[in-house]
Design a protein around this motif. Structure first.
Motif, mmCIF file in Angstrom:
data_model
loop_
_atom_site.group_PDB
_atom_site.id
_atom_site.type_symbol
_atom_site.label_atom_id
_atom_site.label_comp_id
_atom_site.label_asym_id
_atom_site.label_seq_id
_atom_site.Cartn_x
_atom_site.Cartn_y
_atom_site.Cartn_z
ATOM 1 N N LEU A 4 -10.199 3.738 53.016
ATOM 2 C CA LEU A 4 -11.427 2.959 52.912
ATOM 3 C C LEU A 4 -11.837 2.797 51.446
ATOM 4 C CD1 LEU A 4 -13.809 1.553 54.308
ATOM 5 C CD2 LEU A 4 -14.929 3.786 54.425
ATOM 6 N N MET A 5 -11.714 3.872 50.676
ATOM 7 C CA MET A 5 -12.047 3.819 49.236
ATOM 8 C C MET A 5 -11.114 2.856 48.503
ATOM 9 S SD MET A 5 -14.545 6.010 48.307
ATOM 10 C CE MET A 5 -14.180 6.673 46.720
ATOM 11 N N ASP A 6 -9.840 2.904 48.837
ATOM 12 C CA ASP A 6 -8.884 1.984 48.206
ATOM 13 C C ASP A 6 -9.221 0.536 48.557
ATOM 14 O OD1 ASP A 6 -7.456 3.948 46.936
ATOM 15 O OD2 ASP A 6 -5.957 4.144 48.555
ATOM 16 N N ASP A 7 -9.590 0.295 49.792
ATOM 17 C CA ASP A 7 -9.951 -1.049 50.237
ATOM 18 C C ASP A 7 -11.192 -1.543 49.493
ATOM 19 O OD1 ASP A 7 -9.687 -3.362 51.817
ATOM 20 O OD2 ASP A 7 -11.199 -2.601 53.230
ATOM 21 N N ILE A 8 -12.176 -0.674 49.364
ATOM 22 C CA ILE A 8 -13.405 -1.048 48.638
ATOM 23 C C ILE A 8 -13.097 -1.317 47.164
ATOM 24 C CG2 ILE A 8 -15.633 -0.174 47.832
ATOM 25 C CD1 ILE A 8 -15.915 1.218 50.568
ATOM 26 N N ASN A 9 -12.267 -0.501 46.555
ATOM 27 C CA ASN A 9 -11.888 -0.709 45.149
ATOM 28 C C ASN A 9 -11.138 -2.027 44.963
ATOM 29 O OD1 ASN A 9 -13.065 1.466 43.869
ATOM 30 N ND2 ASN A 9 -11.341 2.833 44.309
ATOM 31 N N GLN A 10 -10.266 -2.360 45.883
ATOM 32 C CA GLN A 10 -9.539 -3.631 45.801
ATOM 33 C C GLN A 10 -10.499 -4.819 45.919
ATOM 34 O OE1 GLN A 10 -6.519 -3.485 48.806
ATOM 35 N NE2 GLN A 10 -5.158 -2.157 47.614
ATOM 36 N N ARG A 11 -11.437 -4.709 46.843
ATOM 37 C CA ARG A 11 -12.420 -5.796 46.998
ATOM 38 C C ARG A 11 -13.278 -5.941 45.739
ATOM 39 N NH1 ARG A 11 -14.845 -5.392 53.134
ATOM 40 N NH2 ARG A 11 -12.867 -5.745 54.203
ATOM 41 N N LEU A 12 -13.701 -4.815 45.194
ATOM 42 C CA LEU A 12 -14.500 -4.869 43.968
ATOM 43 C C LEU A 12 -13.689 -5.448 42.811
ATOM 44 C CD1 LEU A 12 -16.470 -1.503 44.137
ATOM 45 C CD2 LEU A 12 -17.372 -3.811 44.419
ATOM 46 N N ASN A 13 -12.416 -5.096 42.738
ATOM 47 C CA ASN A 13 -11.562 -5.665 41.687
ATOM 48 C C ASN A 13 -11.408 -7.171 41.864
ATOM 49 O OD1 ASN A 13 -11.176 -3.242 40.378
ATOM 50 N ND2 ASN A 13 -9.291 -2.742 41.499
ATOM 51 N N ARG A 14 -11.250 -7.630 43.116
ATOM 52 C CA ARG A 14 -11.159 -9.071 43.372
ATOM 53 C C ARG A 14 -12.460 -9.770 43.005
ATOM 54 N NH1 ARG A 14 -9.687 -9.505 49.231
ATOM 55 N NH2 ARG A 14 -9.377 -7.279 49.196
ATOM 56 N N GLN A 15 -13.586 -9.128 43.325
ATOM 57 C CA GLN A 15 -14.873 -9.709 42.953
ATOM 58 C C GLN A 15 -15.018 -9.800 41.437
ATOM 59 O OE1 GLN A 15 -17.978 -7.438 44.806
ATOM 60 N NE2 GLN A 15 -17.768 -8.490 46.790
ATOM 61 N N ASP A 16 -14.593 -8.763 40.748
ATOM 62 C CA ASP A 16 -14.652 -8.781 39.281
ATOM 63 C C ASP A 16 -13.798 -9.911 38.721
ATOM 64 O OD1 ASP A 16 -16.360 -6.639 39.235
ATOM 65 O OD2 ASP A 16 -14.800 -5.147 38.759
ATOM 66 N N ASP A 17 -12.602 -10.087 39.289
ATOM 67 C CA ASP A 17 -11.721 -11.162 38.831
ATOM 68 C C ASP A 17 -12.349 -12.543 39.094
ATOM 69 O OD1 ASP A 17 -9.884 -9.295 38.005
ATOM 70 O OD2 ASP A 17 -8.626 -9.467 39.803
ATOM 71 N N LEU A 18 -12.935 -12.704 40.275
ATOM 72 C CA LEU A 18 -13.578 -13.973 40.603
ATOM 73 C C LEU A 18 -14.785 -14.242 39.704
ATOM 74 C CD1 LEU A 18 -13.416 -13.984 44.509
ATOM 75 C CD2 LEU A 18 -12.183 -15.481 42.937
ATOM 76 N N LEU A 19 -15.569 -13.202 39.444
ATOM 77 C CA LEU A 19 -16.720 -13.376 38.559
ATOM 78 C C LEU A 19 -16.287 -13.709 37.140
ATOM 79 C CD1 LEU A 19 -19.153 -10.568 39.757
ATOM 80 C CD2 LEU A 19 -19.508 -13.034 39.886
ATOM 81 N N LEU A 20 -15.221 -13.097 36.672
ATOM 82 C CA LEU A 20 -14.710 -13.407 35.340
ATOM 83 C C LEU A 20 -14.205 -14.848 35.281
ATOM 84 C CD1 LEU A 20 -14.112 -12.312 32.529
ATOM 85 C CD2 LEU A 20 -11.868 -11.599 33.367
ATOM 86 N N GLU A 21 -13.506 -15.273 36.319
ATOM 87 C CA GLU A 21 -13.027 -16.652 36.389
ATOM 88 C C GLU A 21 -14.210 -17.632 36.417
ATOM 89 O OE1 GLU A 21 -10.658 -19.307 39.649
ATOM 90 O OE2 GLU A 21 -9.994 -17.229 39.356
ATOM 91 N N PHE A 22 -15.228 -17.294 37.214
ATOM 92 C CA PHE A 22 -16.427 -18.134 37.271
ATOM 93 C C PHE A 22 -17.112 -18.187 35.911
ATOM 94 C CE2 PHE A 22 -21.054 -18.322 37.744
ATOM 95 C CZ PHE A 22 -21.176 -19.580 38.292
ATOM 96 N N HIS A 23 -17.198 -17.057 35.243
ATOM 97 C CA HIS A 23 -17.833 -17.002 33.927
ATOM 98 C C HIS A 23 -17.096 -17.893 32.926
ATOM 99 C CE1 HIS A 23 -20.047 -15.397 30.540
ATOM 100 N NE2 HIS A 23 -18.905 -15.109 29.941
ATOM 101 N N LYS A 24 -15.785 -17.837 32.927
ATOM 102 C CA LYS A 24 -14.999 -18.680 32.020
ATOM 103 C C LYS A 24 -15.213 -20.163 32.328
ATOM 104 C CE LYS A 24 -11.340 -15.324 31.115
ATOM 105 N NZ LYS A 24 -9.929 -14.981 31.328
ATOM 106 N N ALA A 25 -15.219 -20.513 33.617
ATOM 107 C CA ALA A 25 -15.435 -21.902 34.010
ATOM 108 C C ALA A 25 -16.841 -22.359 33.620
ATOM 109 C CB ALA A 25 -15.222 -22.065 35.513
ATOM 110 N N PHE A 26 -17.816 -21.474 33.777
ATOM 111 C CA PHE A 26 -19.197 -21.810 33.417
ATOM 112 C C PHE A 26 -19.334 -22.031 31.914
ATOM 113 C CE2 PHE A 26 -23.539 -20.557 32.258
ATOM 114 C CZ PHE A 26 -24.243 -21.475 33.017
ATOM 115 N N ILE A 27 -18.714 -21.179 31.115
ATOM 116 C CA ILE A 27 -18.754 -21.329 29.656
ATOM 117 C C ILE A 27 -18.094 -22.652 29.259
ATOM 118 C CG2 ILE A 27 -17.904 -20.386 27.469
ATOM 119 C CD1 ILE A 27 -20.238 -18.824 28.647
#
Length: 79
Positions: A4-27
């Motif tokens: 469960l912890m590994d699954d949560i960490n993977q989801r958080l990592n995917r969210q971080d990647d998506l937020l970084l991608e969104f941030h770059k697109a926004f800039i």
């Protein structure tokens, strides 16, 4: 529990990647919007200048035509 912890960490990592991608697109979008705004402001200034020139020409053309007609009339009739 670890799974469960590994699954949560993977989801958080995917969210971080998506937020970084969104941030770059926004800039990138913000930068392009600033460039577009500057170009539109320049175009608007040119439009206002053009309107001013048309108004100026509309004002001076009748005056110049009248003066030219008077000069030509005087040339022909006051010899």
């Amino acid at each position: 529990m670890l799974n469960l912890m590994d699954d949560i960490n993977q989801r958080l990592n995917r969210q971080d990647d998506l937020l970084l991608e969104f941030h770059k697109a926004f800039i990138q979008h913000t930068t392009e919007a600033k460039e577009t705004k500057e170009l539109l402001n320049e175009l608007l200034d040119l439009y206002k200048g053009g309107k001013f020139m048309v108004t100026l020409v509309k004002f001076f053309v009748p005056i110049v035509a009248t003066v030219s007609a008077i000069v030509l009339w005087a040339k022909e009739h006051l010899k």
